[in-house]
Design an enzyme around this catalytic site. Structure first.
Site, PDB file in Angstrom:
ATOM      1  N   TYR A   2      -6.157  30.767 -28.970  1.00  0.00           N
ATOM      2  CA  TYR A   2      -4.924  30.015 -29.141  1.00  0.00           C
ATOM      3  C   TYR A   2      -5.040  29.090 -30.355  1.00  0.00           C
ATOM      4  CZ  TYR A   2      -1.604  26.241 -28.048  1.00  0.00           C
ATOM      5  OH  TYR A   2      -0.625  25.292 -28.116  1.00  0.00           O
ATOM      6  N   ARG A  20      -6.503   7.716 -12.605  1.00  0.00           N
ATOM      7  CA  ARG A  20      -7.229   8.128 -13.809  1.00  0.00           C
ATOM      8  C   ARG A  20      -8.546   8.817 -13.479  1.00  0.00           C
ATOM      9  NH1 ARG A  20     -10.715   5.337 -17.156  1.00  0.00           N
ATOM     10  NH2 ARG A  20     -10.199   3.351 -16.162  1.00  0.00           N
ATOM     11  N   LYS A  68       1.389  26.976 -17.227  1.00  0.00           N
ATOM     12  CA  LYS A  68       1.840  28.350 -17.324  1.00  0.00           C
ATOM     13  C   LYS A  68       2.003  28.989 -15.939  1.00  0.00           C
ATOM     14  CE  LYS A  68       1.319  27.689 -21.802  1.00  0.00           C
ATOM     15  NZ  LYS A  68       0.536  26.464 -21.979  1.00  0.00           N
ATOM     16  N   ASP A  97     -11.240  31.094 -21.186  1.00  0.00           N
ATOM     17  CA  ASP A  97      -9.860  30.675 -20.952  1.00  0.00           C
ATOM     18  C   ASP A  97      -9.091  31.901 -20.461  1.00  0.00           C
ATOM     19  OD1 ASP A  97      -7.097  30.131 -21.176  1.00  0.00           O
ATOM     20  OD2 ASP A  97      -7.417  28.697 -22.800  1.00  0.00           O
TER      21      ASP A  97
END
Length: 390
Positions: free
Chosen positions: A111, A57, A208, A183
């Site tokens: 987005y 984590r 992606k 981004d």
């Protein structure tokens, strides 16, 4: 100077080499060529200290550390942090910059999931958000407030494939001491590295192009080492760490990043040129076409025009539905950047929460299709388009 023109033995390796080897040097005999998967959540800790504590984590276990160093090198950043999704990366990156009462300036051309995060969720946290049209470069300055702390934009833009000029935004950010966050998922570091153009923070969805095989979910934040530590603290609290197996698959996918993206660039250019001549297609959005409004800018700032393009069918929404139903090779699926060519309709995916008029206002009318071009033989992709449009 291109990578092929750089002298052998140079101090700085080319991106294709970095994607495969990272900062690795000579390996001792019997060491594995392929890095092993270390699928362990916890590791034995030293007594009497918290130094060196490893925990999944925390994002500091072997597979995460390996791929994070490589991603930082590829984008020219001091440090990188891999998270469990692109949206998780965006959320933690921005929460590391913003506090209740702060103001965020964001591009309208973003987005759909990011738009919802900013305009709906952030406002419930007391973070003020203003969306501006990046086509009007003066709009950024007009909407500036005393409590503005950051500017966020995408380039190239999802799904319209617009390319934004970072120069005026970078100057504004530097003048007022703001963080410029970019981004660049659509480009990948093969085609565009925002830090070289003045960005402070870079976000990408590793789902992606970076992975490239449609088999992991992830995101990465890149920036200074001190800032990435702040993002790490947010990630630990919000539970957005990536699984070791996802990190292992990401590192494996990176090895072919350069060859994949260059093939996708070439395929997309050919497909865009073919589509531009077809009477059933009203408009093609691809920065490699001279007709694209940002073509000249793209020629200056991008190393490749990318594997993403968008189409507007002459018959609108009904024509789009008929077209995608007729495809046999190209898959009708969300996401992008992988080896398979995919096509999707934003009205039923990223922009489904918006009305038809709202979508049209941001350049995504009914009949708009987003195409993620893969590495197949481009003649087969074109043939599939031709028969589906027939």
């Amino acid at each position: 100077m291109t990578e092929s023109e750089r002298p052998v033995g140079r101090a700085t390796r080319g991106r294709a080499t970095i994607a495969v080897h990272g900062d690795g040097g000579a390996q001792p005999p019997n060491s594995p060529v392929a890095p092993p998967l270390v699928q362990s959540v916890n590791f034995v800790q030293q007594f009497g200290t918290d130094e060196g504590l490893q925990y999944t984590r925390y994002g500091n276990t072997p597979n995460a550390e390996l791929v994070q160093r490589r991603l930082a090198m590829l984008d020219g950043a001091e440090a990188a942090l891999v998270l469990s999704s692109g949206m998780g990366a965006t959320a933690c990156a921005m929460l590391a910059l913003l506090r209740p009462g702060d103001h965020l300036l964001t591009s309208e051309w973003i987005y759909g999931g990011t738009r919802r995060l900013f305009l709906e969720e952030f406002r419930t946290l007391g973070i003020h958000v203003t969306a501006v049209s990046p086509g009007d470069t003066r709009a950024w300055r007009r909407e500036l407030r005393p409590n503005t702390r950051a500017i966020f934009l995408e380039s190239p833009v999802n799904p319209s494939c617009r390319v934004l000029d970072l120069v005026p935004v970078r100057r504004l950010a530097q003048e007022h001491g703001l963080a410029l966050v970019v981004d660049s998922t659509f480009a990948s570091p093969v085609n565009f590295r925002p830090i070289e153009h003045g960005a402070d923070v870079v976000i990408q969805s590793t789902t992606k192009y970076l992975n490239g095989h449609h088999d992991i979910l992830g995101g990465v934040v890149l920036g200074t080492a001190s800032y990435i530590e702040e993002v790490r603290r947010k990630m630990m609290v919000w539970g957005q760490a990536a699984d070791p197996f996802a990190c292992w698959l990401l590192e494996r996918g990176l090895k072919t990043l350069d060859v994949r993206v260059k093939r996708q660039n070439a395929n997309a250019q050919r497909l865009a040129e073919w589509c531009a001549e077809h009477p059933g297609i009203a408009r093609v959005h691809y920065p490699g076409l001279p007709s694209h409004p940002d073509h000249e800018l793209a020629c200056r700032v991008l190393d490749g025009f990318g594997g993403m393009l968008a189409l507007e069918l002459a018959g609108g929404g009904d024509a789009a539905e008929g077209f995608v139903r007729g495809l046999t090779l190209v898959k009708y699926a969300a996401s992008l950047g992988g080896v398979d060519t995919l096509i999707s309709e934003p009205r039923y995916s990223s922009h489904a929460h918006m009305t038809s008029n709202e979508r049209a206002a941001v350049g995504v009318p009914d009949g708009f299709l987003r195409v993620s071009v893969g590495i197949e033989d481009v003649d087969d992709i074109i043939a599939d388009f031709a028969q589906a449009l027939g």
